[in-house]
Scaffold this motif. Structure first.
Motif, PDB file in Angstrom:
ATOM      1  N   TYR A  94       0.824  -1.212   0.000  1.00 28.49           N
ATOM      2  CA  TYR A  94       0.000   0.000   0.000  1.00 28.49           C
ATOM      3  C   TYR A  94       0.857   1.259   0.000  1.00 28.49           C
ATOM      4  CZ  TYR A  94       0.890   0.464   5.012  1.00 28.49           C
ATOM      5  OH  TYR A  94       1.492   0.599   6.232  1.00 28.49           O
ATOM      6  N   GLN A  95       2.105   1.174   0.455  1.00 30.36           N
ATOM      7  CA  GLN A  95       2.932   2.379   0.481  1.00 30.36           C
ATOM      8  C   GLN A  95       3.506   2.709  -0.888  1.00 30.36           C
ATOM      9  OE1 GLN A  95       5.670   1.402   3.718  1.00 30.36           O
ATOM     10  NE2 GLN A  95       4.799   3.102   4.876  1.00 30.36           N
TER      11      GLN A  95
ATOM     12  N   TYR B  33      -1.637   8.654  -4.250  1.00 31.97           N
ATOM     13  CA  TYR B  33      -0.339   8.484  -4.909  1.00 31.97           C
ATOM     14  C   TYR B  33      -0.196   9.479  -6.056  1.00 31.97           C
ATOM     15  CZ  TYR B  33      -1.144   3.877  -2.773  1.00 31.97           C
ATOM     16  OH  TYR B  33      -1.440   2.854  -1.904  1.00 31.97           O
ATOM     17  N   SER B  48       3.605   8.469  -1.979  1.00 33.78           N
ATOM     18  CA  SER B  48       2.330   7.978  -1.459  1.00 33.78           C
ATOM     19  C   SER B  48       1.997   8.756  -0.200  1.00 33.78           C
ATOM     20  CB  SER B  48       2.373   6.474  -1.185  1.00 33.78           C
ATOM     21  OG  SER B  48       3.387   6.159  -0.247  1.00 33.78           O
ATOM     22  N   SER B  55       3.770   8.652   3.095  1.00 28.01           N
ATOM     23  CA  SER B  55       4.115   7.294   3.511  1.00 28.01           C
ATOM     24  C   SER B  55       5.472   6.878   2.972  1.00 28.01           C
ATOM     25  CB  SER B  55       3.069   6.299   3.007  1.00 28.01           C
ATOM     26  OG  SER B  55       1.821   6.546   3.585  1.00 28.01           O
ATOM     27  N   GLU B  56       5.644   7.168   1.699  1.00 27.02           N
ATOM     28  CA  GLU B  56       6.909   6.828   1.052  1.00 27.02           C
ATOM     29  C   GLU B  56       7.109   7.765  -0.126  1.00 27.02           C
ATOM     30  OE1 GLU B  56       7.622   2.679   0.757  1.00 27.02           O
ATOM     31  OE2 GLU B  56       9.319   2.888  -0.602  1.00 27.02           O
TER      32      GLU B  56
END
Lengths: 109, 115
Positions: A94-95, B33, B48, B55-56
């Motif tokens: 999900y990331q 995203y 993201s 998140s990343e």
């Protein structure tokens, strides 16, 4: 990082024939997805196969997964001109979902 | 059917200018995203976003890039000082569920041309 690499990069077939695209990836996965992109448009999800599945069907699509070889294939049966598009495999959680370089499929009417 | 919408569809800007690309994800989705695709090339992950924080992010997503969810519905990508090499299609995507499954829903993209 996980990364799908498709082959062939380009494929041209006659309408009615089957099209097979392959994808290889580098690290372990929980699932692998296939997406389609019409020229210049957004990607559309086609099918997801989990790491504990070996084969999955959806309409004219058949996906296989071989985790021992870190590879997957997408088969489109009885192709149509409307199947002309780029096809991408994708891995990740999900990331971050990472897409391969894609196979450009042309179906000639 | 719910969809991800992106604006503008095409933006032309001068090098060094700031650009904001906007996205409205599907309303009950939680994960967001940004991807970019240079013409004819692969779809590259940028960032993201979940629970109002990144998140990343990839190595492409440097200090010139930022993301924001200013009002609970829009999700924006800002490029502070555009370079020629930022010319690309930028795609927003959203996902409903946590975990490793669940498809990404993509918008139709914003084409950025930097002159």
């Amino acid at each position: 990082s996980q990364q799908g690499e498709e082959d062939p990069q380009a494929l041209s077939i006659q309408e009615g024939e089957n099209a097979t695209m392959n994808c290889s990836y580098k690290t372990s996965i929980n699932n692998l997805q296939w997406y389609r992109q019409n020229s210049g448009r957004g990607l559309v999800h086609l099918i997801l196969i989990r790491s504990n599945e070996r084969e999955k069907h959806s309409g004219r699509l058949r996906v296989t997964l071989d985790t021992s070889k870190k590879s997957s294939s997408l088969l489109i049966t009885a192709s149509r001109a409307a199947d002309t598009a780029s096809y991408f495999c994708a891995t990740g959680g999900y990331q971050k979902v990472t897409f391969g370089i894609g196979t450009k499929l042309q179906v000639i009417p | 059917e719910p969809e991800v919408t992106q604006t503008p569809s095409h933006q032309v800007t001068q090098m060094g200018q700031e650009v904001i690309l906007r996205c409205v994800p599907i309303s009950n989705h939680l994960y967001f995203y940004w991807y970019r695709q240079i013409l004819g090339q692969k779809v590259e992950f940028l960032v993201s976003f979940y629970n109002n924080e990144i998140s990343e992010k990839s190595e492409i997503f440097d200090d010139q890039f930022s993301v924001e969810r200013p009002d609970g519905s829009n999700f924006t990508l800002k490029i502070r000082s555009t370079k020629l090499e930022d010319s690309a299609m930028y795609f927003c995507a959203s996902k409903e569920t946590s975990g490793d499954t669940g498809e990404l829903f993509f918008g139709e993209g914003s084409r950025l041309t930097v002159l």
